[in-house]
Design an enzyme around this catalytic site. Structure first.
Site, PDB file in Angstrom:
ATOM      1  N   TYR A   9      47.575  60.612  42.471  1.00 28.18           N
ATOM      2  CA  TYR A   9      47.478  61.346  43.761  1.00 28.18           C
ATOM      3  C   TYR A   9      46.547  60.587  44.710  1.00 28.18           C
ATOM      4  O   TYR A   9      45.390  60.980  44.902  1.00 28.18           O
ATOM      5  CB  TYR A   9      46.897  62.741  43.536  1.00 28.18           C
ATOM      6  CG  TYR A   9      47.537  63.564  42.440  1.00 28.18           C
ATOM      7  CD1 TYR A   9      48.864  63.988  42.534  1.00 28.18           C
ATOM      8  CD2 TYR A   9      46.804  63.953  41.316  1.00 28.18           C
ATOM      9  CE1 TYR A   9      49.437  64.766  41.535  1.00 28.18           C
ATOM     10  CE2 TYR A   9      47.367  64.733  40.316  1.00 28.18           C
ATOM     11  CZ  TYR A   9      48.692  65.129  40.429  1.00 28.18           C
ATOM     12  OH  TYR A   9      49.257  65.905  39.445  1.00 28.18           O
TER      13      TYR A   9
ATOM     14  N   TRP B 242      43.218  71.870  48.554  1.00 26.24           N
ATOM     15  CA  TRP B 242      42.257  72.649  47.734  1.00 26.24           C
ATOM     16  C   TRP B 242      41.417  71.728  46.866  1.00 26.24           C
ATOM     17  O   TRP B 242      40.267  72.025  46.575  1.00 26.24           O
ATOM     18  CB  TRP B 242      42.902  73.829  47.018  1.00 26.24           C
ATOM     19  CG  TRP B 242      43.758  73.699  45.806  1.00 26.24           C
ATOM     20  CD1 TRP B 242      44.646  72.706  45.525  1.00 26.24           C
ATOM     21  CD2 TRP B 242      43.837  74.638  44.710  1.00 26.24           C
ATOM     22  NE1 TRP B 242      45.281  72.970  44.337  1.00 26.24           N
ATOM     23  CE2 TRP B 242      44.811  74.147  43.815  1.00 26.24           C
ATOM     24  CE3 TRP B 242      43.204  75.837  44.403  1.00 26.24           C
ATOM     25  CZ2 TRP B 242      45.145  74.813  42.635  1.00 26.24           C
ATOM     26  CZ3 TRP B 242      43.539  76.502  43.239  1.00 26.24           C
ATOM     27  CH2 TRP B 242      44.498  76.000  42.369  1.00 26.24           C
TER      28      TRP B 242
ATOM     29  N   TYR C 105      52.633  57.502  46.204  1.00 25.71           N
ATOM     30  CA  TYR C 105      52.906  58.921  45.983  1.00 25.71           C
ATOM     31  C   TYR C 105      54.189  59.293  46.700  1.00 25.71           C
ATOM     32  O   TYR C 105      54.450  58.838  47.813  1.00 25.71           O
ATOM     33  CB  TYR C 105      51.760  59.803  46.488  1.00 25.71           C
ATOM     34  CG  TYR C 105      52.026  61.271  46.207  1.00 25.71           C
ATOM     35  CD1 TYR C 105      51.809  61.795  44.935  1.00 25.71           C
ATOM     36  CD2 TYR C 105      52.525  62.108  47.200  1.00 25.71           C
ATOM     37  CE1 TYR C 105      52.084  63.126  44.654  1.00 25.71           C
ATOM     38  CE2 TYR C 105      52.805  63.447  46.932  1.00 25.71           C
ATOM     39  CZ  TYR C 105      52.578  63.949  45.658  1.00 25.71           C
ATOM     40  OH  TYR C 105      52.854  65.269  45.376  1.00 25.71           O
TER      41      TYR C 105
ATOM     42  N   GLY D 173      49.565  75.727  44.079  1.00 24.25           N
ATOM     43  CA  GLY D 173      48.701  74.808  43.337  1.00 24.25           C
ATOM     44  C   GLY D 173      49.023  74.793  41.846  1.00 24.25           C
ATOM     45  O   GLY D 173      48.587  73.906  41.124  1.00 24.25           O
TER      46      GLY D 173
ATOM     47  N   ASP E  41      51.961  74.380  40.273  1.00 21.60           N
ATOM     48  CA  ASP E  41      53.341  73.978  40.555  1.00 21.60           C
ATOM     49  C   ASP E  41      54.445  74.504  39.631  1.00 21.60           C
ATOM     50  O   ASP E  41      55.350  75.181  40.066  1.00 21.60           O
ATOM     51  CB  ASP E  41      53.428  72.448  40.562  1.00 21.60           C
ATOM     52  CG  ASP E  41      52.389  71.809  41.473  1.00 21.60           C
ATOM     53  OD1 ASP E  41      51.588  72.533  42.089  1.00 21.60           O
ATOM     54  OD2 ASP E  41      52.388  70.570  41.583  1.00 21.60           O
TER      55      ASP E  41
ATOM     56  N   GLU F 204      42.769  65.543  34.161  1.00 25.30           N
ATOM     57  CA  GLU F 204      43.306  66.530  35.117  1.00 25.30           C
ATOM     58  C   GLU F 204      43.421  67.887  34.409  1.00 25.30           C
ATOM     59  O   GLU F 204      43.075  68.919  34.958  1.00 25.30           O
ATOM     60  CB  GLU F 204      44.675  66.019  35.573  1.00 25.30           C
ATOM     61  CG  GLU F 204      45.341  66.822  36.659  1.00 25.30           C
ATOM     62  CD  GLU F 204      46.721  66.267  36.990  1.00 25.30           C
ATOM     63  OE1 GLU F 204      47.188  65.321  36.307  1.00 25.30           O
ATOM     64  OE2 GLU F 204      47.340  66.775  37.945  1.00 25.30           O
TER      65      GLU F 204
HETATM   66  C1  2M8 Z   1      49.370  68.846  41.696  1.00 25.59           C
HETATM   67  O1  2M8 Z   1      50.388  68.981  42.674  1.00 25.59           O
HETATM   68  C2  2M8 Z   1      51.027  67.882  43.354  1.00 25.59           C
HETATM   69  C3  2M8 Z   1      51.895  68.474  44.467  1.00 25.59           C
HETATM   70  O2  2M8 Z   1      51.077  69.109  45.408  1.00 25.59           O
HETATM   71  C4  2M8 Z   1      51.918  67.023  42.490  1.00 25.59           C
HETATM   72  O3  2M8 Z   1      52.165  67.352  41.310  1.00 25.59           O
HETATM   73  O4  2M8 Z   1      52.402  66.012  43.003  1.00 25.59           O
HETATM   74  C5  2M8 Z   1      48.807  70.266  41.437  1.00 25.59           C
HETATM   75  O5  2M8 Z   1      48.034  70.309  40.275  1.00 25.59           O
HETATM   76  C6  2M8 Z   1      48.000  70.734  42.631  1.00 25.59           C
HETATM   77  O6  2M8 Z   1      47.378  71.967  42.371  1.00 25.59           O
HETATM   78  C7  2M8 Z   1      46.937  69.698  43.012  1.00 25.59           C
HETATM   79  O7  2M8 Z   1      46.326  70.108  44.208  1.00 25.59           O
HETATM   80  C8  2M8 Z   1      47.546  68.296  43.189  1.00 25.59           C
HETATM   81  C9  2M8 Z   1      46.489  67.212  43.375  1.00 25.59           C
HETATM   82  O8  2M8 Z   1      45.499  67.299  42.380  1.00 25.59           O
HETATM   83  O9  2M8 Z   1      48.345  67.942  42.060  1.00 25.59           O
END
Ligand code: 2M8
Length: 438
Positions: free
Chosen positions: A25, A31, A77, A169, A171, A408
């Site tokens: 990410y 958040w 990403y 959040g 997902d 994570e």
């Molecule tokens: C996760 O979500 C993202 C999409 O928003 C992903 O899987 O690509 C979730 O755990 C989310 O709650 C979190 O904010 C994000 C970044 O840590 O990853």
């Protein structure tokens, strides 16, 4: 551990935003940024303030705070800015920075409150600077809360409406299995290649391709509706009332009301207290008598979604619960259906109850333990005076994090870190817990 956590936040920083994780990410999530700012405040108040300022630079004209603010220099990403195309589809979106067009749980006022508390313990010029900063960011937070109350509070249930599972959040949590079963991928879903699977040791820790098709289809739907909540209420094939976001909105609105009072904004404070009261009532109205947990609602069918997920503890987060109900929920949280389940390596609540048929201990939001979520619970327990329970979860979490990989999420039975390592918000909550332990 504190030094290691601080290094991770520094390494994941591009100077003004903290990547949610180094490779999986590489942008700023909404958040995540709030939790990261709390951790940063324990080591560098100026950097904590900058984190939230950078996030709010992506706020839309209608108050929407997008779930991702993209770093133009980061890659890797998907879906990125050229899939979201927000400013091309909505006049509300800024042309820069590029953002997504959906939301995240509204934890930001919790972060501002925590940053102010940490600044108060430091005192001196840092406190004065932080107070001046809070005055500056306050109107943006107010616009965000007004957006949620105006555009997202469902008229029937009072719950915050989500048009995408990502907005929760959590997902791929089984709480959304039934509503996702009703999402049919329509024509025009662009061909795509997932990038997330390259960044984990086992793809079984990530959502499936079937789920991703639906995630991407919902982005298409949102674009076609010009990212308008009003239009999505007519056309969206995923519409849920989320008890967790509603609970967070309730306690965050309370905290923002306190800030408004401190800033002498009495009318705003009354408005925010009203949002908090309505959101809290909506959460309490959706408590399932049999399980004691709060249930989300599929707004397209009216069905209550009763899968035993961690989101069911929403009333604890909302705060202001009658004592008997609170005691019942705390016992449930620490008892054998959750943190006290005999199979667990650490007595911490998994994202889905090990007693639920939907529990999958290695897959993402379907069973692993998420330290950031445990932090939210310890924060809420402390706030409602449940100090013993909060301290137990905090010290057990610090044991879980002792290998300093800052995963994570964690396998509840083996205790192994899963998903991304060096996840920023895991390092951030460790810093805040360590401050509390002092
Ligand atoms: C996760 O979500 C993202 C999409 O928003 C992903 O899987 O690509 C979730 O755990 C989310 O709650 C979190 O904010 C994000 C970044 O840590 O990853």
């Amino acid at each position: 551990m504190a030094a290691r956590a601080a290094y991770i936040l520094r390494d994941n920083s591009n100077g003004h935003i903290t990547k949610a994780s180094p490779t999986l990410y590489p942008h700023q999530w909404s958040w995540d940024a709030a939790f990261n700012a709390i951790g940063l405040a324990t080591i560098d108040l100026a950097r904590a303030r900058l984190e939230l300022d950078s996030l709010f630079a992506g706020q839309w004209r209608n108050g929407l705070l997008p779930h991702i603010v993209f770093d133009p220099n980061a890659d890797g990403y998907w879906p990125g800015p050229s899939q979201w195309e927000c400013s091309a589809h909505s006049e509300e979106a800024p042309s820069a920075p590029a953002t997504s067009g959906i939301i995240d749980p509204p934890v930001h006022a919790i972060a501002v409150d925590r940053i102010l508390a940490i600044a108060s313990s430091v005192g001196g010029p840092e406190l004065a600077r932080t107070e001046a900063w809070a005055r500056g960011i306050y109107p943006k937070l107010l616009a965000w809360h007004r957006f949620l109350a105006r555009d997202r509070a469902d008229k029937e249930t009072g719950l915050i409406t989500l048009f995408h599972g990502w907005e929760s959040g959590t997902d791929n949590s089984p709480r959304w299995d039934a509503p996702y079963a009703g999402v049919e991928v329509g024509p025009g879903l662009p061909l795509y290649e997932r990038k997330d699977k390259a960044h984990v040791s086992d793809v079984g820790q990530r959502p499936t391709d079937h789920e991703y098709d639906r995630y991407l289809w919902l982005v298409e739907e949102a674009k076609r509706a010009s990212y308008s909540s009003g239009l999505l209420r007519q056309t969206g094939s995923f519409q849920v009332g989320d008890v967790l976001s509603t609970a967070i909105f309730a306690c965050a609105s309370d905290l923002l009301a306190s800030l408004a009072t401190r800033l002498n904004k009495r009318d705003d404070a009354a408005e925010l207290k009203d949002y908090a009261a309505q959101a809290r009532a909506a959460v309490f109205c959706h408590v399932d008598e049999a399980s004691g947990l709060a249930a989300d609602v599929d707004l397209r069918t009216g069905a209550w979604l009763r899968t035993e997920t961690i989101a069911g503890f929403a009333p604890l987060i909302a705060g202001g619960m009658p004592l008997t109900l609170r005691r019942r929920l705390v016992s449930l949280l620490l008892g054998p259906r959750w943190a006290g389940h005999p199979s667990l390596r650490f007595a911490l609540p998994p994202s889905t109850s090990p007693c639920s048929p939907a529990y999958d201990p290695s897959c993402y939001w379907r069973g692993p333990i998420w330290p950031v979520f445990t932090w939210l619970l310890t924060w809420a327990l402390t706030r409602s005076g449940e100090y013993t329970a909060a301290a137990a979860l905090r010290s057990t979490s610090l044991k879980q994090l002792a290998d300093e990989t800052f995963g994570e999420y964690y396998h509840p039975v083996t205790g192994a870190p899963l998903g991304s390592l060096h996840q920023s918000w895991t390092a951030a909550v460790a810093l805040d817990w360590l401050l509390e332990e002092e």
